[in-house]
Design a protein around this motif. Sequence first.
Motif, short mmCIF file in Angstrom:
data_model
loop_
_atom_site.label_atom_id
_atom_site.label_comp_id
_atom_site.label_asym_id
_atom_site.label_seq_id
_atom_site.Cartn_x
_atom_site.Cartn_y
_atom_site.Cartn_z
N LYS A 147 0.73 -1.25 -0.14
CA LYS A 147 -0.16 0.03 -0.04
C LYS A 147 0.94 1.30 0.07
CE LYS A 147 -3.83 2.21 2.07
NZ LYS A 147 -4.70 2.30 3.29
N PRO A 148 1.83 1.39 0.91
CA PRO A 148 2.56 2.69 0.93
C PRO A 148 3.16 3.08 -0.54
CG PRO A 148 3.23 1.34 2.95
CD PRO A 148 2.30 0.49 2.09
N SER A 149 3.74 2.10 -0.86
CA SER A 149 4.52 2.18 -2.22
C SER A 149 3.39 2.86 -3.45
CB SER A 149 5.12 0.87 -2.83
OG SER A 149 5.21 1.08 -4.29
N LEU A 150 2.24 2.16 -3.44
CA LEU A 150 1.22 2.63 -4.46
C LEU A 150 0.74 3.99 -3.88
CD1 LEU A 150 -0.85 2.16 -6.55
CD2 LEU A 150 -2.32 0.95 -4.96
N GLU A 151 0.63 4.36 -2.81
CA GLU A 151 0.06 5.74 -2.29
C GLU A 151 1.13 6.69 -2.62
OE1 GLU A 151 -2.84 6.40 -0.90
OE2 GLU A 151 -3.26 4.45 -1.29
N LEU B 200 7.69 -11.67 7.34
CA LEU B 200 8.87 -11.16 7.05
C LEU B 200 9.24 -10.07 5.92
CD1 LEU B 200 10.57 -14.69 7.76
CD2 LEU B 200 10.64 -12.85 9.20
N LEU B 201 8.21 -9.49 5.33
CA LEU B 201 8.62 -8.54 4.26
C LEU B 201 8.55 -7.23 4.58
CD1 LEU B 201 6.06 -10.02 1.62
CD2 LEU B 201 8.29 -10.61 1.91
N ALA B 202 8.88 -6.85 5.72
CA ALA B 202 8.80 -5.40 6.07
C ALA B 202 10.30 -4.92 5.75
CB ALA B 202 8.79 -5.17 7.59
N GLU B 203 11.16 -5.47 5.80
CA GLU B 203 12.48 -4.91 5.50
C GLU B 203 12.45 -4.95 3.63
OE1 GLU B 203 16.39 -5.84 7.84
OE2 GLU B 203 15.53 -7.69 7.24
N PHE B 204 11.77 -5.76 3.21
CA PHE B 204 11.78 -5.93 1.69
C PHE B 204 11.09 -4.66 1.34
CE2 PHE B 204 8.76 -6.85 -1.77
CZ PHE B 204 9.85 -7.11 -2.92
N ALA B 205 9.85 -4.22 2.05
CA ALA B 205 9.01 -3.15 1.46
C ALA B 205 10.00 -1.71 1.79
CB ALA B 205 7.72 -3.23 2.33
N ALA B 206 10.42 -1.88 2.91
CA ALA B 206 11.50 -0.61 3.19
C ALA B 206 12.48 -0.37 2.25
CB ALA B 206 11.79 -0.78 4.67
N TRP B 207 12.95 -1.21 1.72
CA TRP B 207 14.19 -1.14 0.76
C TRP B 207 13.92 -0.23 -0.54
CZ3 TRP B 207 19.06 -1.21 -1.21
CH2 TRP B 207 19.27 -1.84 -2.08
N ASP B 208 14.56 0.66 -0.95
CA ASP B 208 14.20 1.46 -1.95
C ASP B 208 14.64 1.28 -3.23
OD1 ASP B 208 16.83 2.35 -1.54
OD2 ASP B 208 16.22 4.56 -1.34
N GLY B 209 15.18 -0.15 -3.47
CA GLY B 209 15.85 -0.45 -4.56
C GLY B 209 15.05 -1.44 -5.25
#
Lengths: 630, 329
Positions: B15-19, B225-234
């Motif tokens: 969601k944050p990425s889409l927002e 476990l995907l929190a770090e994945f979501a935070a990664w900006d690459g």
Amino acid sequence: MSCTPPSDSAPSTTAPTAATVHTLPEHILEILSDSGEGAQKCGQSFGAVSAKMGNGAWTVEIIPAEIQPPPRTPEGASGVRIRIGTDEVTNWGNRTKLVIAFNEQVLLSRHRVQALADDAIILIENMWETHADANIRQAWADAFAELSTANYRFIQVPMEEECLKIVDNPRRGKNMFALGLMSWIYHRDVEKVKDQIAMQFRHKPKEVYERNVRLLEAGIAWAQTHLDFRFDIPTGDVSEDLVVMNGNTALAMGAVMSGLELCSMYPITPATSVSHYLSSIFDDMGGVVHQAEDEIAAIGVAIGASYAGKVAFTVTSGPGMALKTEFIGLAVMSETPLVIVDVQRGGPSTGLPTKVEQSDLLSTLFASPGDSPKVVLAPSTIEECFHCMITARQIAETFRAVVVVLSDANLATGQQPFSRPKLQANWHALEPNLGPVKDGHQPFGWDAETGLSQRIVPGRLGGQYTATGLAHNEDSHVSYDPYNNQRTSAMRSRKLAVLQSTLEPPRVVGPESNDLLLVGWGSTRGAIEEAAEKARAEGLGVSSTHLTFLSPLQPGLKEIFSRFQHVMTVEINYSDEADDPYINEENRRRGQLSWLLRATTLVDVDCWTRVLGQPLSPGDILQVIKKKLS
Amino acid sequence: MPSDAHTKHLAAVAKPSLEGFRSSLATTIAQLQSLVAELEGDEAARSVHMAEHLGAFAQGRVNPNRFAQFAQGQQAATPAAAPVLQRAIAVLQEVHQAGTQLTHHTLQPGKNLRCLLSHSLRQIGRAFGAARVAQLATAGCFDEREHAPLLDQYLFRYWGPEQRKLAPMLVIHIEDGDVQATNLGEFLDGAVKVILNFGNLCSAAPLARLISPGVFVVQTTDPQLLAEFAAWDGPGVAAIVPQDCAQFVHNPLAGTALHQRLNLLHLPSHAPKHAFGGLSLQQQMEDVHQLQVLAKAAESAPASEEASPARPVDKLAALLLNKAHLEEV
């Protein structure tokens, strides 16, 4: 020899029956320590919490000139003055009513500059009186002998002793204990204080937050048990969505919101924190903070980026401006849009790096070889620090001009709440035109009437030209034709007149015609307007106006001045006193705005200025008004 | 089939990425609408828009109407650009409103994952195409025949670095595991991130061959476990896999060396029994073997690196020695 402060010196061991609550419309307090003991952090946290609770607030940092001055010296005093009120607070006020001091030497520094009210309450760390070092005990005694000339009420607080119950190193805890004292005295919402601490230590382990909360609570508990007074400063309307920040943060945020994409700078007090803050957020927003190898390179990078289509800005202080002078000329000559932020400090030379002054006005306007017209504007509040960047960028692009924003150390480090800006997409400019250049379009195709021309961003088909700092014609070809130089100088200068044609006359606060008009600029606005209002309340005929555009000046000044018997600028820069030895009307050096206004309006504009390295107080200005009108 | 709980959680992760993407679109739409209003509007409208451009500091100090006369001179756009800008705005609004329809997909059995991703990115890319069209129109060089197709599709291969940074996270629910994930590599650039939500079936290590230094690759059974994945900006790719698949995290943020980046959590206990997505049993064994080799390399790396820590002084000495060209003496 030991000297005991004259009253309430020994902490009571029994709880006062009940603390007397004094309800007041406003109050001024200071927290003072040696550098590195955290008084500034504590004071700014207190100011932020007060603002969040709905109080008007204005904070001013007391910063020593050295990064690590010797401890227990008046020169090393570090701290914050906080003025809180029920209504909006626009300046640091007059005399401090309550002080928390970590030692007697830092207290002396404020006593000596008459910063404290004669009846101020002083809570002071008591460990020094009985210190093992005889020199320290002597210094304590000497200090209190000097302090006894005022009627301060002293309350000794065993800060060290109390903090040692919680932490091993009280140097890293006293400020939170002091925050506890202040929170209790001023009825602060403890949960909000804890939230503030949590935010402050958000990047540290949880135990750091918890330790600081214990220190806070210890301070509250001590105050509850030992103090017999409290102050209640009723809060105003808290329904409005407010933000609290200092001027440098506001400038940085404003830069982001204005669509500036590159900040190129070299560190210099008191401007550096603009880039510190910016570097923590800019990258995420597609921006770049570039720390160059020196001031000259910093502006060079900014000019280059701007020339290439990304309007950039550089941030500096007075000595940095001096170094940037040559490149400012290049930006003016090549008509490259550029925003320069100058956070002014005391000068000349290294001067007073951490102290406030408004001494860069004339050097900004004129310190340049040849004629180098530029736009100069000055925010007068922390809120304006945010919004002025949007206007500055727009003007820079529209007029292909250098726009200098003159802030100062008072705005830079002071905190004030203001309405949360409602972000507008229009603040960001559209991408530069990268389409092919139309036939006949010249890089400097000046409009003969306005001097304006459309810039060509490099890379556009058919838009290749040689950028140069040499005199040039419409095609950017170097030209030594004397008439060309006369004409192109006029074109660059004309832009300021055109900009002035879009400006409105400044607002006069108070009656439109009167005995005396005070004229100010920059951060002195709050103090001037407060002093003028008090003078009017006492029946004096005083109005004030505050100039935000200094080049070009806002129109209509001569007409406004003609409606007043006397016109006087109030500024934080140096001027000779009219009655000083050797000083006469012909050789008197005046306040910088005064000089500028006299030259442009031919009105006999007087001035009152001070270079004390601190903001002006409304009380001092009021005295000047009375003297002027007597 | 993926569970509802997983589906909900993955939607929250994305969601944050889409927002963020939609917020950029909203800003662009507002800017273009304002420009159209300026181009089509009367003097009063232009004045209002100029006041917005100048911000609150200018209020009462700068006359927006007078300022607008001079600002217009810097603007290349003419009223003729307005209709094209309106079309670009319509596309941007369409993409903005599409929301999760653009980013959340279900891959039907037998369909090609790469084609689905390519199509999805092409639709998202319409926003960038529209922005490009708006740019061309304001510059006065829009050509209907040449540029109008950009409003219909904008292939990923044409996306610039800034556009690739803006891409919203994609979530693909895979109805059966008969897909090949290895050819997603071409999309893993900028900040393009894809989550593949496998149901009960998939190959043993579908993402093993996508491990490369700057790509976040994670295979896990636990979407938490995907929190770090979501935070990664690459760029990154994540797979929610069935229990006995290989599980690992390759996190570029964890360090520069392979042993710092790669954390092998679990290897399948049995050899693969079915071919998936055209991957034979042998190829799947190769994927698992690849993971084992990488993990082994990672395990053996620390000792040698710790033995020779590169102190700044040593680095400087090495640099100076290198510059001295001693071999030529």
